[in-house]
Design an enzyme around this catalytic site. Structure first.
Site, PDB file in Angstrom:
ATOM      1  N   CYS A  78       0.864  -1.188   0.000  1.00 54.72           N
ATOM      2  CA  CYS A  78       0.000   0.000   0.000  1.00 54.72           C
ATOM      3  C   CYS A  78       0.895   1.230   0.000  1.00 54.72           C
ATOM      4  CB  CYS A  78      -0.993  -0.016   1.162  1.00 54.72           C
ATOM      5  SG  CYS A  78      -0.252   0.230   2.787  1.00 54.72           S
ATOM      6  N   HIS A  79       0.401   2.356   0.473  1.00 57.13           N
ATOM      7  CA  HIS A  79       1.181   3.590   0.448  1.00 57.13           C
ATOM      8  C   HIS A  79       2.314   3.562   1.474  1.00 57.13           C
ATOM      9  CE1 HIS A  79       1.231   8.280   0.676  1.00 57.13           C
ATOM     10  NE2 HIS A  79       2.210   7.813  -0.067  1.00 57.13           N
TER      11      HIS A  79
END
Length: 107
Positions: free
Chosen positions: A65-66
């Site tokens: 993810c980020h």
């Protein structure tokens, strides 16, 4: 669940003697369009409970993810659902952009 750094993942992806893991990007489509690790599969976090049966339970899966928080939640979900080779990318694509591919856009 295992954890892997961006640098360790980069090494793993270049090792032609081993099977490539599935890179499961759990961010939103706009985030994926902004930047992503090549050959990753987009499956937004909210869609994983509806789509996880599409994944190979025996495959090594690296959740991305980020920054690593959402992917860790998805990794826990997949483990509870019977997947046993789950790895979370520590620091997410942001770490990848800083440590591996400095040309990658950040947000």
């Amino acid at each position: 669940m295992q954890h892997i750094t961006a640098s360790e993942l980069a090494q793993k992806l270049t090792d032609s003697t081993k099977k490539m893991p599935l890179l499961l990007d759990v961010r939103e489509p706009w985030e994926y369009e902004t930047c992503h690790i090549p050959q990753s599969l987009l499956m937004s976090m909210h869609s994983v409970p509806l789509r996880f049966e599409e994944l190979d339970r025996d495959a090594e899966i690296v959740c991305v993810c980020h920054h690593g928080g959402r992917s860790m939640q998805v990794a826990h979900f997949l483990e509870r659902s019977g997947f046993n080779q789950i790895i979370n990318l520590t620091g997410g694509v942001h770490a990848w952009a800083l440590q591996v591919d400095t040309s990658m856009p950040t947000y």
